[in-house]
Motif scaffolding. Structure first.
Motif, PDB file in Angstrom:
ATOM      1  N   THR A  55       0.799  -1.288   0.172  1.00 26.53           N
ATOM      2  CA  THR A  55      -0.066  -0.064  -0.058  1.00 26.53           C
ATOM      3  C   THR A  55       0.839   1.019  -0.061  1.00 26.53           C
ATOM      4  N   ASP A  56       1.935   1.379   0.780  1.00 28.36           N
ATOM      5  CA  ASP A  56       2.696   2.312   0.749  1.00 28.36           C
ATOM      6  C   ASP A  56       3.358   2.671  -0.430  1.00 28.36           C
ATOM      7  N   ARG A  57       3.857   1.678  -1.165  1.00 30.62           N
ATOM      8  CA  ARG A  57       4.350   1.820  -2.542  1.00 30.62           C
ATOM      9  C   ARG A  57       3.473   2.309  -3.529  1.00 30.62           C
ATOM     10  N   GLU A  58       2.313   1.886  -3.485  1.00 30.68           N
ATOM     11  CA  GLU A  58       1.253   2.453  -4.475  1.00 30.68           C
ATOM     12  C   GLU A  58       1.014   3.718  -4.349  1.00 30.68           C
ATOM     13  N   TRP A  59       0.885   4.174  -2.848  1.00 33.37           N
ATOM     14  CA  TRP A  59       0.644   5.748  -2.560  1.00 33.37           C
ATOM     15  C   TRP A  59       1.808   6.513  -3.152  1.00 33.37           C
ATOM     16  N   LEU A  71      12.247  14.142  12.491  1.00 28.38           N
ATOM     17  CA  LEU A  71      10.995  13.862  12.670  1.00 28.38           C
ATOM     18  C   LEU A  71      10.687  12.837  13.739  1.00 28.38           C
ATOM     19  N   GLU A  72      11.888  11.798  13.649  1.00 27.61           N
ATOM     20  CA  GLU A  72      11.647  10.787  14.760  1.00 27.61           C
ATOM     21  C   GLU A  72      11.718  11.363  16.203  1.00 27.61           C
ATOM     22  N   ARG A  73      12.576  12.303  16.568  1.00 22.65           N
ATOM     23  CA  ARG A  73      12.766  13.073  17.601  1.00 22.65           C
ATOM     24  C   ARG A  73      11.459  13.639  18.122  1.00 22.65           C
ATOM     25  N   GLU A  74      10.693  14.094  17.246  1.00 22.72           N
ATOM     26  CA  GLU A  74       9.184  14.595  17.460  1.00 22.72           C
ATOM     27  C   GLU A  74       8.232  13.469  17.786  1.00 22.72           C
ATOM     28  N   GLY A  75       8.725  12.275  17.743  1.00 19.46           N
ATOM     29  CA  GLY A  75       7.575  11.205  17.961  1.00 19.46           C
ATOM     30  C   GLY A  75       6.890  10.696  16.795  1.00 19.46           C
ATOM     31  N   ILE A  76       7.150  11.007  15.654  1.00 17.26           N
ATOM     32  CA  ILE A  76       6.434  10.825  14.405  1.00 17.26           C
ATOM     33  C   ILE A  76       7.180   9.524  13.696  1.00 17.26           C
ATOM     34  N   GLU A  77       6.370   8.508  13.268  1.00 19.67           N
ATOM     35  CA  GLU A  77       6.939   7.382  12.650  1.00 19.67           C
ATOM     36  C   GLU A  77       7.448   7.613  11.278  1.00 19.67           C
ATOM     37  N   VAL A  78       8.541   7.188  11.032  1.00 19.57           N
ATOM     38  CA  VAL A  78       8.804   7.451   9.541  1.00 19.57           C
ATOM     39  C   VAL A  78       9.384   6.121   8.724  1.00 19.57           C
ATOM     40  N   ALA A  79       9.184   5.991   7.875  1.00 19.70           N
ATOM     41  CA  ALA A  79       9.400   4.896   6.927  1.00 19.70           C
ATOM     42  C   ALA A  79       9.930   5.191   5.535  1.00 19.70           C
ATOM     43  N   LEU A  80      11.475   4.739   5.535  1.00 19.71           N
ATOM     44  CA  LEU A  80      11.993   4.885   4.227  1.00 19.71           C
ATOM     45  C   LEU A  80      11.930   3.718   3.339  1.00 19.71           C
ATOM     46  N   LEU A  81      11.424   4.214   2.118  1.00 22.63           N
ATOM     47  CA  LEU A  81      11.114   3.035   1.188  1.00 22.63           C
ATOM     48  C   LEU A  81      12.291   2.749   0.347  1.00 22.63           C
ATOM     49  N   ASP A  82      13.348   3.733   0.012  1.00 26.66           N
ATOM     50  CA  ASP A  82      14.257   3.354  -1.136  1.00 26.66           C
ATOM     51  C   ASP A  82      13.348   3.193  -2.379  1.00 26.66           C
ATOM     52  N   ASP A  83      12.242   3.915  -2.798  1.00 21.16           N
ATOM     53  CA  ASP A  83      11.411   3.618  -3.982  1.00 21.16           C
ATOM     54  C   ASP A  83      11.915   3.685  -5.394  1.00 21.16           C
ATOM     55  N   PRO A  84      11.567   2.892  -6.127  1.00 24.41           N
ATOM     56  CA  PRO A  84      12.116   3.015  -7.710  1.00 24.41           C
ATOM     57  C   PRO A  84      11.352   4.076  -8.315  1.00 24.41           C
ATOM     58  N   ALA A  85      10.098   4.216  -8.184  1.00 27.06           N
ATOM     59  CA  ALA A  85       9.450   5.390  -8.645  1.00 27.06           C
ATOM     60  C   ALA A  85       9.753   6.661  -8.371  1.00 27.06           C
ATOM     61  N   SER A  86      10.139   6.893  -7.093  1.00 31.92           N
ATOM     62  CA  SER A  86      10.611   8.330  -6.562  1.00 31.92           C
ATOM     63  C   SER A  86      11.974   8.341  -7.058  1.00 31.92           C
ATOM     64  N   ALA A  87      12.808   7.384  -7.012  1.00 36.62           N
ATOM     65  CA  ALA A  87      14.161   7.419  -7.742  1.00 36.62           C
ATOM     66  C   ALA A  87      14.119   8.019  -9.186  1.00 36.62           C
ATOM     67  N   ALA A  88      13.248   7.530 -10.025  1.00 36.02           N
ATOM     68  CA  ALA A  88      13.095   7.630 -11.295  1.00 36.02           C
ATOM     69  C   ALA A  88      12.774   9.315 -11.534  1.00 36.02           C
ATOM     70  N   SER A  89      11.713   9.690 -10.541  1.00 40.04           N
ATOM     71  CA  SER A  89      11.028  11.042 -10.671  1.00 40.04           C
ATOM     72  C   SER A  89      12.105  12.106 -10.320  1.00 40.04           C
TER      73      SER A  89
END
Length: 332
Positions: free
Chosen positions: A7-11, A125-143
């Motif tokens: 789902t994350d990759r679709e968004w 962001l993590e210090r502020e208590g916000i959950e962070v996910a780093l995808l290393d996403d190919p669609a983002s890399a291409a853009s």
């Protein structure tokens, strides 16, 4: 039901498509896309943003406009590039803007190589208590390929376009080349021009054809790229002259360059190994004794032929009217 990672990759793929709206007017900043998604059972897009003209405001600031002071509580922010960690005279650091909005999660497509951010946006962001996910996403890399090329190689990303006959010619023997490809392919070329910061032809092509090198699609005229000529001759009015392909490293504010012709300019950029993407438009015509698409690349003998293999990876391919378009990426 799709797994959370799927789902994350679709968004994120949707955010990457959104980022394309930013180019090239966002220069000198990268084109970034952001989606704010609400709801757990049936998620929906609450807001969207992309980097605006001149590079500000950034995509996150656009998407979160109106969500300050915890307005995004419980939502997920998808952003193609790590939120910046440095403030400027033109706006706050995006990681601070995001922290103020208090989304439950921030999903990031790619880490920012800019040393002013480079992981600090995530850490803050993590210090502020916000959950962070780093995808290393190919669609983002291409853009973000233009931006990453500039950061890693110190020059704009180069796309070389060649419009060819089936037998590899770009013009008749007398130089006549209008038109090899059809109307649909030519419209596609104008769309590609609109995505680039600068466009280049060789001096011989400029002197022979005086090409306009602009974007002639309805509503996209303002996206016409900066015009360059590769020549050691006199600088023509209204264009920038560079004397050698390596000089593209000195083009201020340019993240991407579209090389359109002719054979000498194409060979010069290929010989210098400065082409990152190759766009071939092939028309169903045979020319025979015509002008070849490329000048010499300096290859010779079996060793030269062997070195020509393994350099290019085929990407997207599609039919444009009666013509075929194929993209190839340089393997590095």
């Amino acid at each position: 039901m799709a797994a959370p990672a799927d789902t994350d990759r679709e968004w994120m793929a949707a955010a990457a498509r959104l980022a394309m709206r930013a180019r090239p007017l966002c220069r000198p900043n990268p084109g970034v896309g952001a989606l704010l998604v609400s709801g757990e059972g049936s998620p929906r897009v609450a807001a969207r943003g992309w980097t605006r003209e001149g590079g500000r405001p950034h995509a996150e600031a656009v998407a979160l406009d109106g969500y300050a002071d915890g307005g995004a509580t419980g939502m997920t922010l998808y952003v193609t590039l790590e939120p910046c960690a440095h403030a400027s005279k033109r706006g706050r650091a995006c990681c601070d803007v995001v922290a103020d909005a208090r989304p439950a999660r921030v999903v990031i497509g790619q880490r920012d190589p800019d040393p002013r951010t480079a992981g600090e946006g995530i850490a803050r962001l993590e210090r502020e208590g916000i959950e962070v996910a780093l995808l290393d996403d190919p669609a983002s890399a291409a853009s973000l390929a233009d931006y990453f090329t500039l950061r890693s190689r110190g020059r704009p990303r180069v796309t070389l376009k060649l419009a060819l006959s089936l037998d590899g010619c770009i013009a008749l023997a007398d130089g006549t080349s209008r038109w090899i490809t059809g109307e649909a392919a030519r419209a596609h070329v104008h769309a590609m021009r609109a995505r680039h910061d600068a466009i280049l032809v060789g001096g011989a092509t400029w002197r022979a054809d005086r090409p306009r090198l602009d974007v002639r699609l309805p509503g996209l005229g303002e996206r016409s790229p900066r015009r360059l000529v590769l020549t050691r001759g006199v600088q023509p009015d209204g264009v920038t002259v560079i004397n050698e392909p390596a000089a593209i490293a000195d083009l201020e504010g340019a993240l991407s360059l579209y090389v359109e012709g002719g054979a000498g300019a194409a060979a010069a950029f290929l010989s210098a190994d400065l082409v990152d993407e190759l766009h071939l438009y092939r028309a169903p015509v045979m020319i025979g004794d015509g002008l070849r698409a490329l000048g010499s690349l300096g290859l010779g003998g079996a060793e030269g032929l062997e070195s020509a293999h393994g350099r290019w990876q085929r990407g997207m391919s599609c039919r444009l009217g009666s013509d075929m378009f194929t993209a190839y990426q340089r393997i590095r």
